[in-house]
Scaffold this motif. Structure first.
Motif, short mmCIF file in Angstrom:
data_model
loop_
_atom_site.label_atom_id
_atom_site.label_comp_id
_atom_site.label_asym_id
_atom_site.label_seq_id
_atom_site.Cartn_x
_atom_site.Cartn_y
_atom_site.Cartn_z
N PRO A 85 -75.05 -35.03 51.84
CA PRO A 85 -73.59 -35.12 51.89
C PRO A 85 -72.89 -33.76 51.92
CG PRO A 85 -74.45 -36.67 50.29
CD PRO A 85 -75.60 -35.83 50.74
N ASN A 86 -73.50 -32.73 51.32
CA ASN A 86 -72.82 -31.43 51.32
C ASN A 86 -72.92 -30.72 52.67
OD1 ASN A 86 -75.54 -30.81 51.21
ND2 ASN A 86 -75.30 -29.22 49.66
N GLN A 87 -73.66 -31.25 53.63
CA GLN A 87 -73.77 -30.66 54.97
C GLN A 87 -72.76 -31.27 55.94
OE1 GLN A 87 -77.93 -31.56 55.57
NE2 GLN A 87 -78.48 -29.40 55.27
N TRP A 88 -71.93 -32.18 55.47
CA TRP A 88 -70.99 -32.88 56.35
C TRP A 88 -70.09 -31.91 57.11
CZ3 TRP A 88 -65.66 -33.42 56.68
CH2 TRP A 88 -65.23 -34.45 57.50
N GLY A 89 -69.53 -30.92 56.43
CA GLY A 89 -68.64 -29.97 57.08
C GLY A 89 -69.33 -29.17 58.17
#
Length: 70
Positions: A4-8
């Motif tokens: 989820p933290n790679q979404w950006g």
């Protein structure tokens, strides 16, 4: 597949691919497929196609290279 933290980073990458596609489409419509193929795609493929784990485009064009492409 992605955390989820790679979404950006994924969104930024998708935007980059979108801009590249739009630019390529615009270039083909403005200059023609042959001209874009000759000035962009052929040099790109020349650099990408022969890449193996032991060589890359920087290695092939470095001073003192034994490939004869420098």
């Amino acid at each position: 597949m992605f955390s989820p933290n790679q979404w950006g980073q994924i969104v930024i990458s998708d935007i980059g691919v979108l801009f590249w596609t739009i630019g390529l489409y615009y270039s083909i419509s403005r200059f023609g497929l042959f001209e874009v193929f000759r000035t962009y795609l052929v040099p790109y493929l020349w650099c990408v196609a022969p890449v193996t784990p032991s060589q890359d485009c920087m290695l092939m064009s470095s001073p003192g290279s034994t490939t004869g492409l420098s």
